[in-house]
Design a protein around this motif. Sequence first.
Motif, short mmCIF file in Angstrom:
data_model
loop_
_atom_site.label_atom_id
_atom_site.label_comp_id
_atom_site.label_asym_id
_atom_site.label_seq_id
_atom_site.Cartn_x
_atom_site.Cartn_y
_atom_site.Cartn_z
N THR A 90 -13.53 4.77 12.75
CA THR A 90 -13.59 3.31 12.73
C THR A 90 -12.59 2.73 11.73
OG1 THR A 90 -15.94 3.51 13.19
CG2 THR A 90 -15.17 1.33 12.51
N ARG A 91 -12.54 3.37 10.55
CA ARG A 91 -11.60 2.90 9.52
C ARG A 91 -10.16 3.03 9.99
NH1 ARG A 91 -12.63 6.40 4.76
NH2 ARG A 91 -14.22 7.42 6.03
N LEU A 92 -9.87 4.14 10.68
CA LEU A 92 -8.50 4.37 11.14
C LEU A 92 -8.10 3.30 12.15
CD1 LEU A 92 -6.16 6.29 10.73
CD2 LEU A 92 -7.13 7.80 12.46
N ARG A 93 -8.96 3.01 13.10
CA ARG A 93 -8.65 1.97 14.09
C ARG A 93 -8.45 0.63 13.39
NH1 ARG A 93 -8.67 -0.13 19.26
NH2 ARG A 93 -8.89 1.90 20.26
N SER A 94 -9.34 0.33 12.46
CA SER A 94 -9.29 -0.95 11.78
C SER A 94 -8.00 -1.10 10.97
CB SER A 94 -10.53 -1.04 10.90
OG SER A 94 -10.45 -2.13 10.06
N SER A 170 7.17 -7.20 19.05
CA SER A 170 7.62 -7.78 20.32
C SER A 170 6.49 -7.87 21.33
CB SER A 170 8.82 -6.99 20.88
OG SER A 170 8.53 -5.61 20.92
N ALA A 171 5.23 -7.69 20.87
CA ALA A 171 4.08 -7.82 21.78
C ALA A 171 3.94 -9.27 22.21
CB ALA A 171 2.80 -7.35 21.09
N GLY A 172 3.48 -9.46 23.44
CA GLY A 172 3.38 -10.82 23.98
C GLY A 172 2.11 -11.55 23.56
N SER A 173 1.09 -10.81 23.12
CA SER A 173 -0.20 -11.42 22.82
C SER A 173 -1.02 -10.49 21.94
CB SER A 173 -0.97 -11.64 24.13
OG SER A 173 -1.25 -10.37 24.72
N ALA A 174 -2.12 -11.03 21.40
CA ALA A 174 -3.03 -10.21 20.59
C ALA A 174 -3.62 -9.09 21.45
CB ALA A 174 -4.12 -11.07 19.98
N ALA A 175 -3.84 -9.36 22.74
CA ALA A 175 -4.36 -8.32 23.63
C ALA A 175 -3.34 -7.18 23.76
CB ALA A 175 -4.68 -8.91 25.00
N GLY A 176 -2.06 -7.54 23.80
CA GLY A 176 -1.00 -6.52 23.84
C GLY A 176 -1.01 -5.68 22.58
N VAL A 177 -1.29 -6.31 21.44
CA VAL A 177 -1.37 -5.58 20.17
C VAL A 177 -2.54 -4.60 20.24
CG1 VAL A 177 -1.76 -5.78 17.69
CG2 VAL A 177 -0.32 -7.46 18.85
N ASP A 178 -3.68 -5.03 20.78
CA ASP A 178 -4.84 -4.14 20.94
C ASP A 178 -4.47 -2.91 21.76
OD1 ASP A 178 -6.54 -5.71 19.50
OD2 ASP A 178 -7.48 -6.67 21.24
N ARG A 179 -3.74 -3.15 22.87
CA ARG A 179 -3.37 -2.02 23.73
C ARG A 179 -2.44 -1.05 22.98
NH1 ARG A 179 -3.54 -6.21 27.63
NH2 ARG A 179 -1.34 -6.69 27.37
N VAL A 181 -2.41 -0.48 19.76
CA VAL A 181 -3.22 0.28 18.81
C VAL A 181 -3.96 1.40 19.54
CG1 VAL A 181 -5.18 0.14 17.20
CG2 VAL A 181 -3.44 -1.66 17.21
N THR A 182 -4.49 1.09 20.72
CA THR A 182 -5.19 2.11 21.52
C THR A 182 -4.25 3.26 21.88
OG1 THR A 182 -6.70 0.46 22.40
CG2 THR A 182 -6.46 2.49 23.68
N LEU A 183 -3.02 2.91 22.31
CA LEU A 183 -2.00 3.92 22.63
C LEU A 183 -1.74 4.82 21.43
CD1 LEU A 183 0.88 1.94 24.38
CD2 LEU A 183 -0.52 3.76 25.38
N THR A 184 -1.52 4.19 20.28
CA THR A 184 -1.17 4.92 19.07
C THR A 184 -2.30 5.86 18.66
OG1 THR A 184 0.16 3.02 18.41
CG2 THR A 184 -0.31 4.63 16.71
N LEU A 185 -3.53 5.32 18.72
CA LEU A 185 -4.69 6.14 18.35
C LEU A 185 -4.86 7.31 19.31
CD1 LEU A 185 -7.39 3.54 17.35
CD2 LEU A 185 -6.66 5.49 15.97
N SER A 186 -4.59 7.08 20.59
CA SER A 186 -4.83 8.16 21.55
C SER A 186 -3.84 9.31 21.31
CB SER A 186 -4.80 7.66 22.99
OG SER A 186 -3.51 7.22 23.31
N ALA A 187 -2.66 8.99 20.74
CA ALA A 187 -1.70 10.05 20.41
C ALA A 187 -2.22 10.94 19.28
CB ALA A 187 -0.36 9.44 20.02
N THR B 150 -2.73 3.65 32.97
CA THR B 150 -2.46 2.34 33.60
C THR B 150 -3.12 1.19 32.84
OG1 THR B 150 -4.38 2.69 35.01
CG2 THR B 150 -2.23 3.31 35.92
N ASP B 151 -3.78 1.50 31.70
CA ASP B 151 -4.42 0.40 30.96
C ASP B 151 -3.43 -0.41 30.12
OD1 ASP B 151 -4.01 2.54 29.31
OD2 ASP B 151 -5.89 2.34 28.20
N ALA B 152 -2.18 0.03 30.08
CA ALA B 152 -1.10 -0.78 29.50
C ALA B 152 0.04 -0.75 30.53
CB ALA B 152 -0.65 -0.21 28.17
N GLY B 153 0.81 -1.82 30.60
CA GLY B 153 1.88 -1.89 31.59
C GLY B 153 3.07 -1.00 31.24
N PRO B 154 3.88 -0.63 32.24
CA PRO B 154 5.07 0.20 32.00
C PRO B 154 6.02 -0.41 30.96
CG PRO B 154 4.62 0.08 34.35
CD PRO B 154 3.68 -0.87 33.69
N ASP B 155 6.13 -1.74 30.93
CA ASP B 155 6.97 -2.40 29.93
C ASP B 155 6.46 -2.14 28.52
OD1 ASP B 155 9.22 -3.85 30.83
OD2 ASP B 155 7.91 -5.25 31.88
#
Lengths: 191, 191
Positions: A90-94, A170-179, A181-187, B150-155
């Motif tokens: 939880t701390r890492l995600r936060s 260069s994220a388009g929105s806060a939702a893009g930032v969330d995605r 973070v999810t990508l980074t954590l999954s790595a 697919t939970d984040a776009g290719p861009d």
Amino acid sequence: MPKLWDETIDAHRNAVRDAALDATAVLVGERGLAALTMSRIAERAGMGRATLYKYFPDLQAVLTAWHERQVNDHLAQLAAAADPAEPVATRLRSVLHTYAMIQFHSAAHRAGDLAVLLHSGPHVDDAVRRLRDFLRDLIDEGVQAEHVRTDAGPDELADFCLHALTAAGSAGSAAGVDRLVTLTLSALQPD
Amino acid sequence: MPKLWDETIDAHRNAVRDAALDATAVLVGERGLAALTMSRIAERAGMGRATLYKYFPDLQAVLTAWHERQVNDHLAQLAAAADPAEPVATRLRSVLHTYAMIQFHSAAHRAGDLAVLLHSGPHVDDAVRRLRDFLRDLIDEGVQAEHVRTDAGPDELADFCLHALTAAGSAGSAAGVDRLVTLTLSALQPD
């Protein structure tokens, strides 16, 4: 000299320094870096040029100090985001989310020539190193708890996260930032 | 004018341009960006200053053209790394690895003020965009083959990869670059 007097002097010095750096932030926001001069900073901070020069020998020194303060502020924000009562995952995600949001909000400031002028100097390097060390220690804790992969070292993983999350700029929105973070954590997850 | 004549003229122009940019690369490597002048470039390229100025109005234009050529070279290297006979997962790894190795080898050139001077101008932005589009299309192909989440776009995924792989610039070894590519790829995998 009594200790209290020293403390008063220190507090005064810090207040003057902070006023100069606050004025710098406002001026850069209003008119950009190219229009920044020592005279304008002094004027906006309500001090004489001679006083400003006592604290900072030149514009580069002001910018370096300003950036150092920013990185320290960010470090404090990250530390605050890591609630010790929470499990490490939880701390890492936060912490990663907080860092990504900082990148997201500060993207506008980093455009153009600003980046080069700011990202230099041993003080800044030191602050960035502390930022990375903070994240590395948290990742290391995640390794102990078997939440984080071990085929790359905590230092490498911290570097990876910090670079990957700059994409938040260069994220388009806060939702893009969330995605992001999810990508980074999954790595970071173990296989 | 006959077509052949036009082509001869074009070839000559390109050769002069390339000679100037080659000279720029050598000079920056030898003495750093700060020592770069139009006169030195002309001298090293074996042309007169007047000729150089016919091709480039100023130093910024030379640097922008040089960086544009570099990004185009990188794009060609990435395209060459994607062997159409291979499955998309192999091509994706190969392209990301090639990009990371470019970052690894060019880290020294990007130190200090160079980055700011180079990363500007619509031509460069355009070349960077083509680089990102190339990767996005490959990732999109990976999505079709169900190799990519697919939970984040290719861009967003392409942006994530390009930022994450800049960490290769501070990697300690080629093995460290390999681990970075593995990390980045594992973030792309579907759940």
